[in-house]
Write an enzyme that holds these catalytic residues in place. Structure first.
Site, PDB file in Angstrom:
ATOM      1  N   GLY A   1       0.843  -1.193   0.000  1.00 23.26           N
ATOM      2  CA  GLY A   1       0.000   0.000   0.000  1.00 23.26           C
ATOM      3  C   GLY A   1       0.876   1.239   0.000  1.00 23.26           C
TER       4      GLY A   1
ATOM      5  N   HIS B   1     -14.456  10.370  10.190  1.00 24.30           N
ATOM      6  CA  HIS B   1     -13.342  10.156   9.271  1.00 24.30           C
ATOM      7  C   HIS B   1     -13.587  10.841   7.926  1.00 24.30           C
ATOM      8  CE1 HIS B   1     -12.141   6.941  12.049  1.00 24.30           C
ATOM      9  NE2 HIS B   1     -10.965   6.980  11.472  1.00 24.30           N
TER      10      HIS B   1
ATOM     11  N   LYS C   1     -12.878   6.537   3.261  1.00 24.39           N
ATOM     12  CA  LYS C   1     -12.658   5.338   4.084  1.00 24.39           C
ATOM     13  C   LYS C   1     -13.613   4.212   3.674  1.00 24.39           C
ATOM     14  CE  LYS C   1     -12.253   3.922   8.925  1.00 24.39           C
ATOM     15  NZ  LYS C   1     -11.121   3.054   8.564  1.00 24.39           N
TER      16      LYS C   1
END
Ligand SMILES: NC(=O)C1=CN([C@@H]2O[C@H](COP(=O)(O)OP(=O)(O)OC[C@H]3O[C@@H](n4cnc5c(N)ncnc54)[C@H](OP(=O)(O)O)[C@@H]3O)[C@@H](O)[C@H]2O)C=CC1
Ligand SMILES: O=C(O)C1=N[C@H](C(=O)O)C[C@H](O)C1
Length: 244
Positions: free
Chosen positions: A7, A131, A135
């Site tokens: 990632g 958030h 996400k």
């Protein structure tokens, strides 16, 4: 120590690559993202891998690492008891260490500890996590873990579930339930990662709030875990296991 990042082009992965590159005792040997082969980790001689990818990808990545004797520090979320049990099975007798940490920031770990400590003193508790809207998972891994810790503390103190007289409402209005604790997820452009634990008793409330304002808040915890994981075979859940 030779470190690979899975990632590596992602929001957190980029920060991890920068932090590992800047550390004198760590060498960044592989940066893997979508479209790259996991074999690159083996070819580069990675001893430890950091995974900040996606809940749909992380289990396959970890299977590969364990099969190849590579330790792993995992920030990717989406872990439930079934996934953790699967990891323990794969790790059995391998000598490999895997840390799964829902949150690497010191403030989030303290929030979880303080919430568990406070939980036994209050009749009511609910969790709100907030958030960025990119996400994938809701509620956050941190909120799930916080709810589990709070629920365990309440059960040990003999507390019943939080009172709630709601008898009619729209679906979702009262959030999700994790071990009997209500968890609400907000997604808003401009936010990074934030959480409030709201506790209420007769005539008073207590709010424990943490804000990650920048993703660099996660990197000191990741570096700490990288330095500890090779001496911790098997599965470890939560960075607190590595904190003094
Ligand atoms: N534990 C902690 O402290 C923290 C955990 N997280 C968690 O980490 C994860 C990543 O978060 P974030 O960096 O914001 O997400 P991003 O989407 O910004 O980054 C994820 C990166 O991983 C890539 N990727 C997806 N699948 C694979 C795969 N199979 N192999 C290699 N790379 C892959 C993505 O590529 P593409 O974009 O092309 O899909 C992307 O570049 C999430 O689960 C998040 O909840 C986040 C912050 C802190
Ligand atoms: O996706 C994120 O951004 C974050 N994910 C983790 C979580 O789900 O708890 C940690 C932090 O909240 C940031």
């Amino acid at each position: 120590m030779r470190v690979g990042v899975l990632g590596a082009r992602g929001k957190v992965g980029r920060e991890v690559c920068t932090a590992v590159s800047a550390a004198d005792d760590l060498t960044l040997v592989a940066q893997v993202d979508v479209g790259d082969e996991l074999e690159a980790l083996v070819e580069a001689g990675a001893q430890v891998v950091v995974d900040f990818t996606h809940p749909d990808a992380v289990m396959e990545n970890l299977r590969f690492c364990i099969d190849h004797g590579i330790h792993a520090v995992v920030g990717t979320t989406g872990f439930d008891q079934a996934r953790l049990a699967q990891l323990e099975d794969w790790l059995d007798g391998s000598g490999v260490g895997v840390l799964v940490a829902p949150n690497f920031s010191v403030g989030a770990i303290l929030t979880m500890r303080f919430a568990a400590e406070a939980a036994r003193y209050y009749e009511s508790v609910e969790i709100v996590e907030l958030h960025h809207p990119d996400k994938a998972d809701a509620p956050s891994g941190t909120a799930r873990r916080t709810a589990e810790l709070v629920a365990r503390a309440r059960a040990e103190a003999g507390l019943a579930v939080s009172p709630d007289a709601t008898s009619t409402g729209l679906p979702g209005a009262r959030g999700a339930e994790v071990d009997g604790v209500r968890v609400h997820a907000v997604r808003l452009r401009g936010l990074v990662a934030h959480q409030e634990v709201l506790l209420g008793g007769v005539g008073e409330t207590l709010t424990i709030r943490h804000d990650s304002l920048d993703r660099v808040s996660f990197t000191p915890g990741v570096l700490l875990a990288l330095r500890r994981i090779t001496a911790a075979p098997g599965l470890t859940v939560g960075l607190e296991a590595f904190l003094d």
